[in-house]
Design a protein around this motif. Structure first.
Motif, PDB file in Angstrom:
ATOM      1  N   CYS A 109     -10.673  57.009  35.276  1.00 49.68           N
ATOM      2  CA  CYS A 109      -9.350  57.296  35.829  1.00 49.68           C
ATOM      3  C   CYS A 109      -8.468  56.055  35.794  1.00 49.68           C
ATOM      4  O   CYS A 109      -7.310  56.115  35.344  1.00 49.68           O
ATOM      5  CB  CYS A 109      -9.486  57.814  37.257  1.00 49.68           C
ATOM      6  N   GLY A 116      -1.261  54.672  30.782  1.00 49.61           N
ATOM      7  CA  GLY A 116       0.049  55.216  31.140  1.00 49.61           C
ATOM      8  C   GLY A 116       1.011  54.141  31.624  1.00 49.61           C
ATOM      9  O   GLY A 116       2.221  54.217  31.361  1.00 49.61           O
ATOM     10  N   GLY A 150       3.686  59.887  38.575  1.00 47.28           N
ATOM     11  CA  GLY A 150       3.353  60.743  37.444  1.00 47.28           C
ATOM     12  C   GLY A 150       2.211  60.192  36.624  1.00 47.28           C
ATOM     13  O   GLY A 150       1.328  60.944  36.176  1.00 47.28           O
ATOM     14  N   VAL A 151       2.190  58.881  36.423  1.00 47.22           N
ATOM     15  CA  VAL A 151       1.111  58.234  35.663  1.00 47.22           C
ATOM     16  C   VAL A 151      -0.228  58.407  36.383  1.00 47.22           C
ATOM     17  O   VAL A 151      -1.255  58.688  35.759  1.00 47.22           O
ATOM     18  CB  VAL A 151       1.438  56.743  35.458  1.00 47.22           C
ATOM     19  N   ARG A 154      -1.310  62.127  36.220  1.00 42.66           N
ATOM     20  CA  ARG A 154      -1.789  62.415  34.868  1.00 42.66           C
ATOM     21  C   ARG A 154      -3.217  61.911  34.669  1.00 42.66           C
ATOM     22  O   ARG A 154      -4.085  62.628  34.160  1.00 42.66           O
ATOM     23  CB  ARG A 154      -0.870  61.784  33.820  1.00 42.66           C
ATOM     24  N   ILE A 158      -6.419  64.407  33.970  1.00 44.83           N
ATOM     25  CA  ILE A 158      -7.113  64.304  32.688  1.00 44.83           C
ATOM     26  C   ILE A 158      -8.582  63.968  32.873  1.00 44.83           C
ATOM     27  O   ILE A 158      -9.459  64.517  32.195  1.00 44.83           O
ATOM     28  CB  ILE A 158      -6.432  63.245  31.793  1.00 44.83           C
ATOM     29  N   GLN A 205     -10.434  63.615  24.990  1.00 37.74           N
ATOM     30  CA  GLN A 205      -9.724  62.831  25.998  1.00 37.74           C
ATOM     31  C   GLN A 205      -9.337  61.460  25.461  1.00 37.74           C
ATOM     32  O   GLN A 205      -8.197  61.013  25.614  1.00 37.74           O
ATOM     33  CB  GLN A 205     -10.606  62.669  27.238  1.00 37.74           C
ATOM     34  N   VAL A 209      -5.371  60.639  24.918  1.00 38.18           N
ATOM     35  CA  VAL A 209      -4.724  59.612  25.735  1.00 38.18           C
ATOM     36  C   VAL A 209      -4.285  58.439  24.874  1.00 38.18           C
ATOM     37  O   VAL A 209      -3.111  58.035  24.881  1.00 38.18           O
ATOM     38  CB  VAL A 209      -5.669  59.136  26.858  1.00 38.18           C
ATOM     39  N   ASP A 213      -0.353  57.831  23.933  1.00 39.14           N
ATOM     40  CA  ASP A 213       0.255  56.643  24.541  1.00 39.14           C
ATOM     41  C   ASP A 213       0.649  55.616  23.488  1.00 39.14           C
ATOM     42  O   ASP A 213       1.729  55.017  23.571  1.00 39.14           O
ATOM     43  CB  ASP A 213      -0.710  56.024  25.561  1.00 39.14           C
TER      44      ASP A 213
END
Length: 315
Positions: A109, A116, A150-151, A154, A158, A205, A209, A213
């Motif tokens: 995480c 992000g 938000g980051v 997210r 995820i 994933q 990601v 990004d």
């Protein structure tokens, strides 16, 4: 059907982390640079957060995102390194079944949130260079807080399915993990059921990601470079580009070890296991140590504030 013909799957109450298989004899020696790097990362990131908090001139979007990066660096390293050091120093190899998946969640995480944050920092640099007169009106404190939230959300959304899915598999063959922490692939390989769903989700994933990004960062810097090349003088171009130097260095420091670790794990089938694990630990340790050094060296405001703090304590 008799009981003897039935198979009962029971998960272990604990997993056993081996550390670095093949280098057990060197665990104590390896722990020395690990501990030093972790201490530097811990001190450096806390110093960055302290300086930004206590210096009003640094209360800007760039430095708020820098504090988020520092928190992520502390989260990534602190979720794994203390357990690794306890293995090296005290041979404390056991980790609770649920604690293993909790560690897996927090490590991944913080990693996704950090990615992000790099996108948010790239957006901040884009606005600062391409729309300098509107920077303060576009990136208000409220907008920065929403981007940060938000980051985080997210990253949470995820990553959460990963440990939840991995936890559902039966682990009946062995509870021995040949690693220093509960890395996702190392754990699901122990499942005595077809865990291709977990492996595929982890692969998706990583590509989703990193791919998304890096694409957004590349788009931001394409626009930034176009704006820089339109500046009238070469000195102005160099000065403006230098303002992005810290961010670009931090991105390289983070993504290059991660990519190298991923490729060595997926492609380097003939590479010794201890090499995979050492590279995975380098990814955990080196970026959190280098990020505060990069920003401290290349950001004059942080340097000046740090020198003030040192001078004040020296009087």
């Amino acid at each position: 059907m008799s009981d003897s013909n039935m198979t009962y799957f029971t998960n272990p109450s604990t997993f056993i982390l081996l550390g670095i298989p093949g280098l057990e004899w060197a665990h104590v020696w390896i722990s020395i640079p690990f501990c030093i790097i972790y201490a530097i990362a811990f001190l450096g990131n806390f110093t960055i957060m302290f300086i930004v908090k206590t210096e009003p001139s640094l209360h800007e979007p760039m430095y708020y995102f820098l504090c988020m990066l520092a928190i992520c660096d502390l989260g990534v390293s602190s979720s794994t390194v203390p357990k690794t050091l306890s293995i090296f120093w005290f041979n404390a190899r056991e980790i609770n079944f649920n604690a293993c998946f909790t560690q897996m969640f927090f490590f991944h995480c913080f990693t996704v949130v950090e990615s992000g944050v790099f996108v948010a920092m790239a957006f901040d640099r884009y606005v600062a260079i391409c729309n300098p007169l509107r920077h303060s009106t576009i990136l208000t404190n409220s907008v920065v807080a929403k981007i940060g939230l938000g980051v985080v959300i997210r990253g949470f959304m995820i990553v959460l399915p990963q440990p939840l899915l991995a936890r559902q598999w039966p682990y009946c063959r062995t509870n021995v993990i040949p690693h220093t922490y509960c890395e996702h692939i190392a754990v699901v390989k122990l499942a005595c059921a077809n865990s291709n769903i977990s492996s595929s989700f982890g692969l998706f994933q990583a590509f989703f990601v990193a791919g998304l990004d890096l694409f957004l960062i590349a788009v931001s810097y394409t626009q930034i470079l176009r704006a820089i090349f339109r500046l009238p003088t070469k000195d102005a171009q160099i000065k403006t580009f230098v303002t992005c130097g810290s961010h670009l260095c931090a991105i390289l420091v983070s993504y290059v070890p991660a990519l190298f670790s991923y490729l060595s794990h997926r492609i380097g089938q003939n590479v010794p296991l201890y090499f995979h694990i050492l590279i995975a630990n380098v990814y955990l340790l080196v970026p959190p140590m280098l990020h505060p050094i990069i920003y401290g060296v290349r950001t004059k405001q942080i340097q000046d504030r740090l020198l003030q703090v040192i001078a004040h304590k020296g009087t």
